[in-house]
Design an enzyme around this catalytic site. Sequence first.
Site, PDB file in Angstrom:
ATOM      1  N   SER A 254     -11.220  -5.103   5.866  1.00  0.00           N
ATOM      2  CA  SER A 254      -9.830  -4.853   5.522  1.00  0.00           C
ATOM      3  C   SER A 254      -9.089  -6.111   5.101  1.00  0.00           C
ATOM      4  O   SER A 254      -9.368  -7.211   5.559  1.00  0.00           O
ATOM      5  CB  SER A 254      -9.107  -4.191   6.690  1.00  0.00           C
ATOM      6  OG  SER A 254      -8.755  -5.188   7.615  1.00  0.00           O
ATOM      7  N   LYS A 255      -8.155  -5.848   4.215  1.00  0.00           N
ATOM      8  CA  LYS A 255      -7.288  -6.887   3.704  1.00  0.00           C
ATOM      9  C   LYS A 255      -6.546  -7.545   4.858  1.00  0.00           C
ATOM     10  O   LYS A 255      -6.427  -8.755   4.933  1.00  0.00           O
ATOM     11  CB  LYS A 255      -6.276  -6.168   2.810  1.00  0.00           C
ATOM     12  CG  LYS A 255      -5.566  -6.986   1.817  1.00  0.00           C
ATOM     13  CD  LYS A 255      -4.964  -5.985   0.855  1.00  0.00           C
ATOM     14  CE  LYS A 255      -3.742  -6.495   0.169  1.00  0.00           C
ATOM     15  NZ  LYS A 255      -3.212  -5.511  -0.764  1.00  0.00           N
ATOM     16  N   ARG A 256      -6.098  -6.702   5.788  1.00  0.00           N
ATOM     17  CA  ARG A 256      -5.278  -7.222   6.876  1.00  0.00           C
ATOM     18  C   ARG A 256      -6.058  -8.188   7.775  1.00  0.00           C
ATOM     19  O   ARG A 256      -5.543  -9.183   8.240  1.00  0.00           O
ATOM     20  CB  ARG A 256      -4.717  -6.071   7.703  1.00  0.00           C
ATOM     21  CG  ARG A 256      -3.329  -6.370   8.195  1.00  0.00           C
ATOM     22  CD  ARG A 256      -2.829  -5.357   9.182  1.00  0.00           C
ATOM     23  NE  ARG A 256      -3.878  -4.866  10.040  1.00  0.00           N
ATOM     24  CZ  ARG A 256      -3.930  -3.641  10.525  1.00  0.00           C
ATOM     25  NH1 ARG A 256      -3.003  -2.773  10.210  1.00  0.00           N
ATOM     26  NH2 ARG A 256      -4.908  -3.263  11.325  1.00  0.00           N
ATOM     27  N   GLY A 258      -8.317 -10.015   6.792  1.00  0.00           N
ATOM     28  CA  GLY A 258      -8.747 -11.181   6.015  1.00  0.00           C
ATOM     29  C   GLY A 258     -10.247 -11.243   5.817  1.00  0.00           C
ATOM     30  O   GLY A 258     -10.815 -12.324   5.714  1.00  0.00           O
TER      31      GLY A 258
END
Length: 491
Positions: A254-256, A258
Amino acid sequence: MNKPIRTRFAPSPTGFLHMGSLRTALYCFLFTRKHGGTFILRIEDTDQERQVPGATEVIYNTLRDCGIRWDEGPDVGGPAAPYIQSQRKDSYLPYARELVESGHAYYCFCTREDLAHRRRQAEALGETWKYDKHCLHLAKDDIQAKLDAGTPYVIRQNTPATGESGFDDLVYGHIAAPNNTLDDMVLIKADGMPTYNFANVIDDHLMGISHVIRGMEYLSSTPKYNLLYKALGWEIPQYIHLPNVMRDSQHKLSKRDGDAYYSDFIQKGYLTEALINYLALVGWNPGDEREFFTMEELVEAFSVSGLSKSPAIFDLNKLTWFNAEYIRRLPFEDYLGRATPWFEQVLKGKGIDYRRLSELMQGRTEVFGRIPDMVRFLAETPDFDKELYLNKKQKSTGESLLPALKLSRDILSPLSPWAEEVLHDALMAGIQEAGMKNGTVLWPLRVAISGQASTPGGAIEIAGILGKEETLRRLGAAIEDLQKQDERNDL
Ligand code: GLU
């Protein structure tokens, strides 16, 4: 199939390159090189709303960094140019019209509101909504009148009501879907642009793609694409769909967190070579015990039979292990060059010898981004817990602590030059003379000047790096601190 091998990586420029996409590109590249084929880069930018400025450059740069070279593509050209879909805009509509003529597609004038309304009705009855072929039944004249009046329209695929569409995927095996479950998907949008669903078919054909290698999210739509190939009288390519790259069995990268994008890892100080090596093994295995591969070795070893169809787990610990190994194997000068900016973040202007520090650090660096935390103590001694003085192995007790630190001070104070061998010889001689054990003296010395439970190198190396003045300053402060504590205890 005797067709020449031609494959394509077809990213949409919607942001940074996701690790899953990068792996698709890598497998595509490996497969193509292995078979002496042609690897094409195609930019799929027909969804104008999702475009991110600069994203195409990011794709080029990432692939180049990774050593994934394309033979045909937007910047290098080729016989099927242009390779950017928005520049091919005009080539799709004639095929859509041909499909309308042959009854495999139709104009649809339903508005968003019409569709939303009918969808709600269907859902209220507990049905799963798919387009209800409403506009398929419009009279010819009616259609023409609407077109003449400039009524906005889309063109939809007309999927058959009966029968089944199946194909053999080289990873997932036989995939089949009853035709009446297939949605009449939009081929040409109201703005005249093709959807991905249409453009991928047209371009894969026009570019002579022999093997379509892509994420498994397209597996269930592939029967619809195959109906289009058949309707246009074209040969259907071979398919290699790849399972998702997951963080664990439940979560995507996930983007969150990282951990979704190539750039996330580079920023944290992972090495491209390590990432590529590890990524190759996320969903593919060479069929033997080997773990370390150069790109050439990957090309050599790659085979479709080594691809797995179960979700591929991207294990950060394993990646970090690979990265540490790659860092260990870097030529020293290369390590020094890469580590220096990370040293600079916390040690700038402190007069630290980065060359010596690199010698101590190279074998301990798992990820470059962790360097600042590992060496910060060289800039300033952190407050540390006095418990750290108590080395379990050496049983350095409270009693021997102050004498040990004072002994170190006495030995070190007169030394010149301040070189590691000089420190070493003097400490060894002095400790022996005092009848103490090495550990009883060196452990607390290292703690006093570093404040760390573990350091790159021992007391002597750390003292060497800190320099005489700073070492004696820290040692003096530690002694003073302990003395004050003793006085308090005496009260
Ligand atoms: N543009 C699609 C994507 O980025 C590519 C899918 C394909 O390779 O066909 O997911």
